[in-house]
Design an enzyme around this catalytic site. Sequence first.
Site, PDB file in Angstrom:
ATOM      1  CB  SER A  78      50.809  79.682  35.078  1.00  0.00           C
ATOM      2  OG  SER A  78      51.735  80.236  34.184  1.00  0.00           O
ATOM      3  CE  LYS A 113      49.199  75.094  32.924  1.00  0.00           C
ATOM      4  NZ  LYS A 113      50.101  76.011  33.659  1.00  0.00           N
ATOM      5  CB  SER A 126      49.814  78.904  31.068  1.00  0.00           C
ATOM      6  OG  SER A 126      50.441  78.251  32.163  1.00  0.00           O
TER       7      SER A 126
END
Length: 423
Positions: free
Chosen positions: A167, A88, A143
Amino acid sequence: MRRPAGVAPSETVAEIAAAVRTRRLRAVEVVAEALARIERADPVLCAFTEVWAEEALRRAAEVDARVDAGPPGSGEWLPLAGVPIAVKGRYGLRAAGPLLAAGGVAVGATAVPGPGTPWQTWGLGARGRTVNPWRADRTPGGSSAGAAVAVAAGLVPLAAGSDGAGSVRIPAAWCGVVGLKVTNGRLPSPDRTGLAAPGVLTRTAADATAWWRAVSAPAAVEAPPSVPRTALWSPDLGFSDPDEEPVALARAAVDRLVDAGVVRLVRPPRTVRPVQSAEPPLLLDPAPAWLALRAPGGSRPGLADAHRIRVANDRRLAHLFAHAELLLTPTAPTAPHGHEGPGDVYSTALTWAFNVSGHPALSLPAGFGNDGCPAGLQLVAPHGREALLLAVARAAEQRQALGAVGSSTACRGLTRKRVDPIV
């Protein structure tokens, strides 16, 4: 079989690793194929901010060398041998040490939200705004936006994420994959507030289990519990106002779990129900607590209120888990929103309570809405019970109570308009 953009049939993490360990496949070949898929699909999906082709092939060659020099066989040695993984954001590689040590090969950094919006359920890749692989006019969530898209589209079988308010779980739900957030504090996290925890997005619960075994201490990997497990259902946790469709999809998924013998629903304990009501458990809205804890230099009254909410919800959840092993809810209160934003709705309404409380939680695919986009079912367990979540998720897959991405079993019994995936 319906599949989103870019997706191709692919082996599981365990199958890839076993083939590489036994030299039926070479890690370089597996990684090269993943890089080719990314090159073909990412101009449309925008799931990656960086792709490390040269470095990934070099690392894959090192894995092959380790296999050639090490013990043959298909045991636990190099459990992620040759598995292409995504991390990520540009700093995600810092936390990927255990995955690399297990033989995984990082192929790139996935998209996260860009600047300029207070909402985080979107992503910005190197080639533009990240799109939902089922509908380009919808966001994939965030996210961990690019991570969910990369997994849903079959670009990689496993993508690392982090979850500070949902997220991992929200994009997992909106892209139709499995998303696990671990118990807060159980694995290292750079988040100083303590709200964020590491997590993973995969196409199957078995693949999420492989990730958990690679990143957790051997003592943390308990024997898989048997099913059915006792569970409580809540459509709104007592404070949210979710749309009807995600609630209906999640509830239909719960009914399939019950019919398959994976869970057994029990009545909520009285002390977590409103007086004169048979409604499922009530928690206090965690929004004020989350916002106060997240704010830099939070005010004393705000932090005091956050402490009050946290203590009250911790007490209610402790009582709830004394009567049932799992709490089941929709993962998100709405379907995926457009790229203009979620409006006044908090997409985190049903997830961030468990960042404040620290409980592990997992999102499973729950079917498709009338817009053609996936929805999710959230499973929450007591602290430290990741193995329970993963065992229930694996049992659901094995008994075809829920489907992975592209599986028609995920939408069994659900009606929806025909919406073609991106081509």
